[in-house]
Motif scaffolding. Structure first.
Motif, PDB file in Angstrom:
ATOM      1  N   LYS A 115      -7.436  27.957   3.195  1.00  0.00           N
ATOM      2  CA  LYS A 115      -6.388  26.914   3.199  1.00  0.00           C
ATOM      3  C   LYS A 115      -6.733  25.446   3.964  1.00  0.00           C
ATOM      4  CE  LYS A 115      -2.929  30.621   3.709  1.00  0.00           C
ATOM      5  NZ  LYS A 115      -1.824  31.207   4.623  1.00  0.00           N
ATOM      6  N   ARG A 116      -7.781  25.591   4.615  1.00  0.00           N
ATOM      7  CA  ARG A 116      -8.193  24.226   5.203  1.00  0.00           C
ATOM      8  C   ARG A 116      -9.494  23.940   4.800  1.00  0.00           C
ATOM      9  NH1 ARG A 116      -9.108  25.134  11.404  1.00  0.00           N
ATOM     10  NH2 ARG A 116      -6.827  24.983  11.359  1.00  0.00           N
ATOM     11  N   LEU A 117      -9.490  22.646   4.063  1.00  0.00           N
ATOM     12  CA  LEU A 117     -10.596  22.130   3.469  1.00  0.00           C
ATOM     13  C   LEU A 117     -11.500  21.420   4.379  1.00  0.00           C
ATOM     14  CD1 LEU A 117      -8.957  21.040   0.084  1.00  0.00           C
ATOM     15  CD2 LEU A 117     -10.437  22.899   0.441  1.00  0.00           C
ATOM     16  N   PRO A 118     -12.908  21.365   4.206  1.00  0.00           N
ATOM     17  CA  PRO A 118     -13.679  20.470   4.944  1.00  0.00           C
ATOM     18  C   PRO A 118     -13.323  19.205   5.245  1.00  0.00           C
ATOM     19  CG  PRO A 118     -14.979  22.062   3.723  1.00  0.00           C
ATOM     20  CD  PRO A 118     -13.551  22.347   3.233  1.00  0.00           C
ATOM     21  N   SER A 119     -13.041  18.674   4.173  1.00  0.00           N
ATOM     22  CA  SER A 119     -12.672  17.174   4.274  1.00  0.00           C
ATOM     23  C   SER A 119     -11.480  16.886   5.121  1.00  0.00           C
ATOM     24  CB  SER A 119     -12.314  16.546   2.785  1.00  0.00           C
ATOM     25  OG  SER A 119     -10.848  17.473   2.272  1.00  0.00           O
ATOM     26  N   SER A 120     -10.421  17.714   5.708  1.00  0.00           N
ATOM     27  CA  SER A 120      -9.493  17.444   6.423  1.00  0.00           C
ATOM     28  C   SER A 120      -9.999  17.634   7.924  1.00  0.00           C
ATOM     29  CB  SER A 120      -8.300  18.275   6.249  1.00  0.00           C
ATOM     30  OG  SER A 120      -8.719  19.842   6.148  1.00  0.00           O
ATOM     31  N   VAL A 121     -11.098  18.326   8.070  1.00  0.00           N
ATOM     32  CA  VAL A 121     -11.533  18.618   9.091  1.00  0.00           C
ATOM     33  C   VAL A 121     -12.553  17.659   9.639  1.00  0.00           C
ATOM     34  CG1 VAL A 121     -13.183  20.233  10.465  1.00  0.00           C
ATOM     35  CG2 VAL A 121     -11.336  21.218   9.029  1.00  0.00           C
ATOM     36  N   TYR A 122     -13.141  16.877   8.936  1.00  0.00           N
ATOM     37  CA  TYR A 122     -14.457  16.058   8.993  1.00  0.00           C
ATOM     38  C   TYR A 122     -14.114  14.816   8.955  1.00  0.00           C
ATOM     39  CZ  TYR A 122     -17.673  19.742   9.639  1.00  0.00           C
ATOM     40  OH  TYR A 122     -18.463  20.965  10.050  1.00  0.00           O
ATOM     41  N   TRP A 123     -12.909  14.409   8.243  1.00  0.00           N
ATOM     42  CA  TRP A 123     -12.231  12.972   7.875  1.00  0.00           C
ATOM     43  C   TRP A 123     -12.576  12.014   9.176  1.00  0.00           C
ATOM     44  CZ3 TRP A 123     -11.819  11.225   3.358  1.00  0.00           C
ATOM     45  CH2 TRP A 123     -11.439  10.131   2.815  1.00  0.00           C
ATOM     46  N   ALA A 124     -11.893  12.439  10.185  1.00  0.00           N
ATOM     47  CA  ALA A 124     -11.817  11.531  11.416  1.00  0.00           C
ATOM     48  C   ALA A 124     -13.167  11.344  11.890  1.00  0.00           C
ATOM     49  CB  ALA A 124     -11.122  12.230  12.547  1.00  0.00           C
ATOM     50  N   GLY A 125     -13.935  12.419  11.884  1.00  0.00           N
ATOM     51  CA  GLY A 125     -15.538  12.301  12.476  1.00  0.00           C
ATOM     52  C   GLY A 125     -16.455  11.353  11.311  1.00  0.00           C
ATOM     53  N   LEU A 126     -16.246  11.461  10.211  1.00  0.00           N
ATOM     54  CA  LEU A 126     -16.852  10.808   9.129  1.00  0.00           C
ATOM     55  C   LEU A 126     -16.539   9.104   9.567  1.00  0.00           C
ATOM     56  CD1 LEU A 126     -16.133  12.751   5.951  1.00  0.00           C
ATOM     57  CD2 LEU A 126     -18.454  12.301   6.931  1.00  0.00           C
ATOM     58  N   GLY A 127     -15.146   8.744  10.055  1.00  0.00           N
ATOM     59  CA  GLY A 127     -14.798   7.601  10.350  1.00  0.00           C
ATOM     60  C   GLY A 127     -15.482   6.939  11.675  1.00  0.00           C
ATOM     61  N   ALA A 128     -15.393   8.065  12.489  1.00  0.00           N
ATOM     62  CA  ALA A 128     -16.114   7.627  13.873  1.00  0.00           C
ATOM     63  C   ALA A 128     -17.626   7.332  13.928  1.00  0.00           C
ATOM     64  CB  ALA A 128     -15.787   8.765  14.797  1.00  0.00           C
ATOM     65  N   TRP A 129     -18.272   8.121  13.014  1.00  0.00           N
ATOM     66  CA  TRP A 129     -19.671   7.925  12.730  1.00  0.00           C
ATOM     67  C   TRP A 129     -20.025   6.641  11.836  1.00  0.00           C
ATOM     68  CZ3 TRP A 129     -21.990  13.412  12.580  1.00  0.00           C
ATOM     69  CH2 TRP A 129     -21.933  14.016  13.969  1.00  0.00           C
ATOM     70  N   GLY A 130     -19.092   6.131  11.049  1.00  0.00           N
ATOM     71  CA  GLY A 130     -19.404   4.970  10.273  1.00  0.00           C
ATOM     72  C   GLY A 130     -20.089   5.659   8.954  1.00  0.00           C
ATOM     73  N   ARG A 132     -17.782   7.240   6.628  1.00  0.00           N
ATOM     74  CA  ARG A 132     -16.473   6.665   5.902  1.00  0.00           C
ATOM     75  C   ARG A 132     -16.055   5.515   6.280  1.00  0.00           C
ATOM     76  NH1 ARG A 132     -11.307   6.531   7.547  1.00  0.00           N
ATOM     77  NH2 ARG A 132     -11.615   8.303   9.090  1.00  0.00           N
ATOM     78  N   ILE A 133     -16.159   4.399   5.461  1.00  0.00           N
ATOM     79  CA  ILE A 133     -15.964   3.110   5.669  1.00  0.00           C
ATOM     80  C   ILE A 133     -14.325   2.801   5.460  1.00  0.00           C
ATOM     81  CG2 ILE A 133     -16.279   0.698   5.073  1.00  0.00           C
ATOM     82  CD1 ILE A 133     -19.012   1.439   4.300  1.00  0.00           C
ATOM     83  N   THR A 134     -13.928   3.376   4.462  1.00  0.00           N
ATOM     84  CA  THR A 134     -12.349   3.178   4.308  1.00  0.00           C
ATOM     85  C   THR A 134     -11.704   3.375   5.359  1.00  0.00           C
ATOM     86  OG1 THR A 134     -10.677   3.835   2.928  1.00  0.00           O
ATOM     87  CG2 THR A 134     -12.262   5.445   3.122  1.00  0.00           C
ATOM     88  N   PRO A 135     -10.620   2.643   5.671  1.00  0.00           N
ATOM     89  CA  PRO A 135      -9.825   2.862   7.070  1.00  0.00           C
ATOM     90  C   PRO A 135      -8.759   3.940   6.911  1.00  0.00           C
ATOM     91  CG  PRO A 135      -9.212   0.637   5.874  1.00  0.00           C
ATOM     92  CD  PRO A 135     -10.285   1.316   5.191  1.00  0.00           C
ATOM     93  N   PHE A 136      -8.572   4.205   5.542  1.00  0.00           N
ATOM     94  CA  PHE A 136      -7.300   4.937   5.181  1.00  0.00           C
ATOM     95  C   PHE A 136      -7.433   6.439   5.808  1.00  0.00           C
ATOM     96  CE2 PHE A 136      -7.375   1.869   1.556  1.00  0.00           C
ATOM     97  CZ  PHE A 136      -6.585   1.059   2.365  1.00  0.00           C
ATOM     98  N   SER A 137      -6.159   7.018   5.751  1.00  0.00           N
ATOM     99  CA  SER A 137      -6.069   8.561   6.000  1.00  0.00           C
ATOM    100  C   SER A 137      -6.427   8.996   4.542  1.00  0.00           C
ATOM    101  CB  SER A 137      -4.826   8.931   6.277  1.00  0.00           C
ATOM    102  OG  SER A 137      -3.715   8.709   5.386  1.00  0.00           O
ATOM    103  N   GLN A 138      -7.021  10.225   4.838  1.00  0.00           N
ATOM    104  CA  GLN A 138      -7.342  11.087   3.409  1.00  0.00           C
ATOM    105  C   GLN A 138      -6.193  11.048   2.537  1.00  0.00           C
ATOM    106  OE1 GLN A 138      -8.081  15.050   4.096  1.00  0.00           O
ATOM    107  NE2 GLN A 138      -9.535  15.312   2.310  1.00  0.00           N
ATOM    108  N   ASP A 139      -5.134  11.269   2.544  1.00  0.00           N
ATOM    109  CA  ASP A 139      -3.953  11.089   1.571  1.00  0.00           C
ATOM    110  C   ASP A 139      -3.746   9.902   1.221  1.00  0.00           C
ATOM    111  OD1 ASP A 139      -3.301  13.799   1.763  1.00  0.00           O
ATOM    112  OD2 ASP A 139      -1.987  13.629   3.284  1.00  0.00           O
TER     113      ASP A 139
END
Length: 409
Positions: A115-130, A132-139
């Motif tokens: 039910k919980r995909l890795p992308s939803s769990v790591y999305w914030a961390g990917l942004g915090a570590w630079g 992920r560059i896009t500033p948008f939420s996953q959705d």
């Protein structure tokens, strides 16, 4: 009406906080029954930014962008983007289960039905570590991908015209058009059909560099750059503690004392519930834990502790610590300083815990709702606060193993 948790669609930080809360319902030892999460997370985010208690392995920090980048390369439309990303994440489960290292696999039990995909769990961390560059939420990223394609196409036209005129390329505009870091390592050729958690040396160096650049003053960055993994119960027990900066030592000292003191509040809560249930064995068990807590409490340190400095260090770091929370913590500290061994017979101290839980839970309070009390499993929040250290240890070990690996994985 059943209760629910939700987040504003464009707020990725809110989404991460909600997922963190949901994870606590599955971890009886770390439930935040007394509303200490804002202080706990303020410490954790300063020490270990980009991490969470629901992250499992470090290479997911690459799996997720690899999947999304591949879909962008195919210029998959917004209509199908989220669907295909979902499918690709679920495809990861079986190859990881077929590998030699299955610890931390998302979907280890549920398989592709997770039910919980890795992308939803790591999305914030990917942004915090630079990463992920896009500033948008996953959705929002999913919905706006067609707009992203159009923006990149328009940028190419402008860059072509600029080149014809002999003008420089606007680097900022080019970076703004990217979703992922331009130096993101390329995935293995057989990804995702064959994959493991083993990081290659190139991948490890990329992640380590991202942490160093994005979070240079964090303890996470220091540990990633200068220390070997340490299997300790808490970060302040790390064998390299003496090499930590004074800033990190101060933060860890306050985090440790907060953990020590408030552990007693959680134990008091459990003792009171066990008494209310007339469960003699549980009362005795929690009483033993409480006696051990009082016996090992660094009381002189706690009496000399500057609580005002605690709030200076934890407030205004992305988490709202309410006046009610500060008052509750201060009152419990005051009771502890006077006589910790009397806390289970101190009517004021007992009432403080009871009123705090009743205020937070309302009609679902175990002190006023018999059904909620009957559904209590016997242990709530009895684990000590260690600020995501168990998860951080795993991530750092993955990083260390990758730095000592010569061959590509």
């Amino acid at each position: 009406m059943p209760s629910s948790l939700a987040w504003i669609d464009h707020d990725s930080k809110a989404r991460e906080r909600t997922l963190r809360i949901l994870s606590l319902f599955q971890e009886k030892e770390s439930r935040d029954e007394l509303g200490l999460g804002s202080v706990r997370d303020s410490f954790a985010d300063q020490l270990f930014p980009g991490t969470s208690t629901i992250q499992t392995r470090l290479r997911y920090m690459l799996f997720v962008p690899w999947i999304y980048h591949s879909l962008e390369e195919k210029r998959l439309s917004a209509e199908n983007f989220a669907i295909q990303a979902d499918k690709m994440e679920r495809v990861l489960v079986q190859p990881l289960m077929d590998s030699d290292d299955q610890a931390g696999v998302f979907g280890k039990t549920a398989g592709k039905r997770l039910k919980r995909l890795p992308s939803s769990v790591y999305w914030a961390g990917l942004g915090a570590w630079g990463i992920r560059i896009t500033p948008f939420s996953q959705d929002e990223y999913h919905r706006r991908i067609d707009e992203t394609y159009r923006r990149r196409k328009a940028l190419k036209v402008r860059e072509k015209d600029a080149k014809a005129r002999g003008d420089d390329i606007d680097v900022e505009q080019r970076m703004a058009s990217l979703s992922w870091h331009p130096r993101l390592p390329t995935p293995p050729e057989d990804f995702p059909s064959t994959v493991s958690f083993a990081l290659s040396r190139e991948e490890t160096e990329f992640i380590r560099d991202r942490i160093q650049v994005a979070c240079p003053d964090s303890l996470l960055s220091f540990l990633a750059m200068h220390c070997e993994p340490a299997d300790t119960q808490a970060p302040w027990e790390h064998p390299d503690y003496g090499r930590f900066s004074e800033q990190h030592k101060e933060l860890l000292t306050h985090a440790r004392l907060f953990s020590e003191v408030m552990h007693g509040a959680s134990l008091s809560y459990n003792v009171q519930l066990a008494r209310l249930r007339n469960h003699e064995d549980l009362v005795a068990e929690h009483q033993v834990s409480f006696d051990e807590w009082t016996a090992n409490l660094p009381l002189e340190e706690i009496r000399a502790w500057s609580v005002s400095r605690l709030w200076e260090l934890t407030m205004d770091h992305g988490h709202t610590i309410t006046p009610q929370t500060r008052s509750f913590v201060q009152q419990w500290i005051d009771h502890t300083r006077k006589s910790p061994s009397d806390l289970l017979s101190n009517a004021e101290a007992l009432t403080l815990i009871k009123r705090r839980e009743m205020k937070l839970k309302g009609t679902r309070s175990r002190f006023r709702n018999q059904r909620a009390l009957e559904q209590w499993g016997g242990y709530s929040g009895v684990g000590r606060l260690v600020y995501r250290w168990p998860n951080v240890k795993v991530l750092l070990n993955d990083l260390y193993q990758g730095m000592n690996r010569e061959e590509q994985c």
